[in-house]
Design an enzyme around this catalytic site. Sequence first.
Site, PDB file in Angstrom:
ATOM      1  N   ARG A  41      56.139  77.177  77.214  1.00 16.86           N
ATOM      2  CA  ARG A  41      54.603  77.678  76.902  1.00 16.86           C
ATOM      3  C   ARG A  41      54.661  78.564  77.643  1.00 16.86           C
ATOM      4  NH1 ARG A  41      50.177  73.679  79.995  1.00 16.86           N
ATOM      5  NH2 ARG A  41      51.739  74.425  81.966  1.00 16.86           N
ATOM      6  N   ASP A  42      55.474  79.590  77.797  1.00 18.06           N
ATOM      7  CA  ASP A  42      54.671  80.590  77.978  1.00 18.06           C
ATOM      8  C   ASP A  42      56.061  81.701  77.837  1.00 18.06           C
ATOM      9  OD1 ASP A  42      54.284  82.623  79.666  1.00 18.06           O
ATOM     10  OD2 ASP A  42      54.521  82.819  81.835  1.00 18.06           O
ATOM     11  N   LEU A  43      56.373  81.778  76.645  1.00 12.29           N
ATOM     12  CA  LEU A  43      57.170  82.525  76.066  1.00 12.29           C
ATOM     13  C   LEU A  43      57.001  83.919  75.183  1.00 12.29           C
ATOM     14  CD1 LEU A  43      58.650  80.510  72.928  1.00 12.29           C
ATOM     15  CD2 LEU A  43      60.170  81.371  74.853  1.00 12.29           C
ATOM     16  N   ASN A  47      60.348  87.243  79.324  1.00 14.95           N
ATOM     17  CA  ASN A  47      60.308  85.489  80.101  1.00 14.95           C
ATOM     18  C   ASN A  47      62.424  85.213  78.974  1.00 14.95           C
ATOM     19  OD1 ASN A  47      58.866  85.206  81.817  1.00 14.95           O
ATOM     20  ND2 ASN A  47      57.586  83.927  80.723  1.00 14.95           N
TER      21      ASN A  47
END
Length: 235
Positions: A41-43, A47
Amino acid sequence: MDLSKYLEKHSHGLESFQIKLLLFQLLRGLDFCHKKKILHRDLKPQNLLLSDDGVLKLADFGLARAKSVPSRTYSHEVVTLWYRPPDVLMGSTNYSTSLDMWGVGCIFAEICIGSAIFPGSKEVSDQLDKIFRIRGIPNEQKWSEVRELPNYNPNAYPAYCEISFLLVNSEFGKIGKTGQELLTMLLQLRPQDRVSAAGAMLHPYFSNLPRQIHLLPPTQSIFALRELQGLHRHR
């Protein structure tokens, strides 16, 4: 360092084979997560961690969630704006692994050209405009569910048509026709049309990688393969 910092040193993107090795590792990590029903959910490049040996790892699972069955409702305030898919930008809260796959497409494009492909402002409308300008506006016949999204406004944007990635940036030429085809499969407006991580790893774009790469245990680096040893040094 993280991939974002690494890209700062490569303003025109990375070398073609390095792009392929990084993308395959990203897909491999995501496939592992998705098979365990975990959404990242936060690519984004910040990250993804990159070692001196060229090994890529997914990091920062602060927004990750278990994808339960049947699907739960999630907040649409996920994923940094530039890497957020159009369905979520338009208010969808019923998403699955397709959320991460859009992010993969954005990262694939970024390591090709050295900059974000959809660098919107802080406004959601501007972010959607950046996406539609390249990928075309949603086709209601092919994506009827788009009409039900709370922030969908078909009259808010010009009648953009999908354009070739080569017209966006000539650096996309380095990934060839098969690479551009895979990028298209990742950056589909309709979430159900996006290729899965498992499906993407089998795409012809990766056909020149050793076959054994698909048989490695999850904890083993792709550079354990003799054919790839010595190819991971950053150029």
